[in-house]
Design an enzyme around this catalytic site. Structure first.
Site, PDB file in Angstrom:
ATOM      1  CG  ASP A 192      32.736  46.756  41.749  1.00  0.00           C
ATOM      2  OD1 ASP A 192      32.836  46.371  42.725  1.00  0.00           O
ATOM      3  OD2 ASP A 192      33.528  47.374  41.284  1.00  0.00           O
ATOM      4  CE  LYS A 222      35.428  44.261  41.974  1.00  0.00           C
ATOM      5  NZ  LYS A 222      34.626  44.103  43.049  1.00  0.00           N
TER       6      LYS A 222
END
Ligand code: GLU
Length: 449
Positions: free
Chosen positions: A168, A128
């Site tokens: 995201d 991430k």
């Protein structure tokens, strides 16, 4: 030492290492505590220190992101990529652009991503990244300059076989475009090093819809275990970004009635339900105008705007939190249960506080963790990578069929693992166990790396 004592000792030591990383600790605790029966039946995981290894990211890259705004003023943001685990494949996970981004929040998201990606059954490791940069209120050229600067450093660390970022929160097709463009310029290589690309330059059809549709497919699977369905159900959706809007779209298609959604300004309560026409207005408002949901209440009679509120006090059958971590607390959970909510399907990552999750478990309603129910997005990212490798495009129908099958399989894996380790019907424990075992076994096979 018995397993419970081992786990308490393990958690205390981990927390001591980085006392300030509260949200990562919350995620770690939630996973680790549900693994007790697995560790008891497989002591090799303890002997080989798999837990100690799996909670430590393989690598964290932290870097400076300088950029200039339209007036020529200089700004400096922080960029990160947490390359959490590559036991199952190259690091894979989104990029978050939001003022709340810290190393702690990205460690939590990378950790969750590792188990989520494992559940998809695709060969994907977990990672991430992101920055404390907020895209809201920025012009397109400011966003472009920021994205280019972000990639000027990140391009050293990512790549088609190494680490494949996607979108995201705060990072959609526009941002992926700017990042991909700069990556291509610097590497002189047109590869699928990002997913979430637009379909005219390598993206997969249905990728934007995949997370939202996926949570609805997961809810369908959960309800089917009770011979029930979504048709006619009153549903709450919270965040109305990419995930929330596409969940609403699929829910309307399946005959459910969606009465809420929200953004940073507040919540909309529409007792008549969102229909196709209202959804078109909302999509334009959010994706094109990047405006506040307030405008929805001004446009459609009966719809109410509740400033600064979340939707959890509105009576419903099924609730889909789709905003951000810890958006739903214990009081909200009791309110939902009191009002008859029978299914809580997480669309965001860890939206429920531990106390809220406990309340749903105690009430024995259908309750799915985000790492299972929101895995459709990354799953279709995996399919985008496959299409890029094969240099072909699949049709929308083909991708949708894969997505439905993957969500059904994840649902089954959760239930099977839960039943096997004496917590039948507990989707959260089942997801942790099934996700963990696959990664842990690969780590055992690959030795101390
Ligand atoms: N950010 C999304 C997630 O949390 C998508 C990640 C991806 O497609 O790589 O799963």
């Amino acid at each position: 030492m018995n397993t419970q004592a081992y786990l308490s000792d393990f958690l205390a030591k981990q927390i001591q290492k980085d006392p300030a990383q509260k949200v990562f600790h919350q995620a770690m605790q939630e996973v680790v505590l549900s693994l007790a029966p697995v560790l008891e039946q497989n002591p090799i995981y303890i002997k080989e220190k798999i837990l100690e290894r799996i909670v430590e990211p393989e690598r964290i890259i932290s870097f400076r992101v300088p950029w200039q705004d339209d007036k020529g003023e200089i700004h400096v943001n922080r960029g990160f990529r947490v390359q959490f685990n590559s036991a199952l494949g190259p690091y894979k996970g989104g990029i978050r652009f939001h003022q709340s981004v810290t190393q702690d929040s990205l460690k939590f998201l990378g950790f969750e991503q590792t188990f989520k990606n494992s559940l998809t059954t695709l060969p994907l490791g977990g990672g991430k990244g992101g920055s404390d940069f907020d895209t809201r209120g920025k012009s397109d050229s400011e966003v472009m300059r920021f994205c280019h600067s972000f990639i000027n450093e990140l391009y050293h660390h990512i790549g088609y076989h190494t680490d494949i970022p996607a979108g995201d929160l705060g990072c959609g097709a526009r941002e992926i475009g700017y990042m991909f463009g700069q990556y291509k310029k610097l590497t002189n290589d047109f590869t699928g090093a990002f997913t979430g690309k637009k379909p005219n330059w390598g993206g997969s059809l249905l990728r934007p819809e995949a997370t939202g549709y996926g949570i609805v497919y997961f809810a369908q699977n959960m309800l089917a275990t009770k011979q029930d369905h979504l048709q006619g159900k009153t549903c709450l959706v919270s965040g109305c970004g990419n995930v929330g809007i596409h969940a609403i779209e699929k829910l309307i298609e399946l005959g459910a009635k969606v009465v809420s959604f929200m953004d940073y300004d507040g919540c909309i309560y529409d007792p008549d339900g969102v229909d196709v026409e209202k959804l078109a207005f909302l999509k334009n408002l959010v994706f094109v105008q990047r405006g506040s949901v307030k405008a929805y209440a001004q446009r459609f009679s009966h719809a109410e705007f509740l400033p600064g509120k979340r939707p959890w006090a509105i009576p419903c059958d099924v609730a889909f939190p789709t905003a951000c971590e810890n958006e739903l607390n214990e009081q909200d959970a009791h309110e939902l249960l009191k009002n008859g909510c029978q299914c809580l399907c997480e669309g965001s990552n860890m939206p429920c506080t531990p106390q809220a999750a406990e309340a749903f478990h105690a009430a024995k309603i259908l309750y799915s963790p985000g790492k299972a129910s929101n895995a459709g997005g990354v799953a279709v990212s995996g399919l985008e990578m496959t299409q890029n490798s094969m240099r072909i495009y699949w049709t929308r129908e083909e991708v949708d069929a894969y997505l439905q099958r993957i969500m059904k399989n994840i649902h089954e894996s959760c239930l099977t693992a839960a039943a096997q380790y004496a917590c039948a019907g507990n989707y959260a424990a089942g997801a942790n166990i099934a996700g963990f075992k696959k990664v842990a076994d690969a780590m055992l096979d690959q030795g101390l790396v």
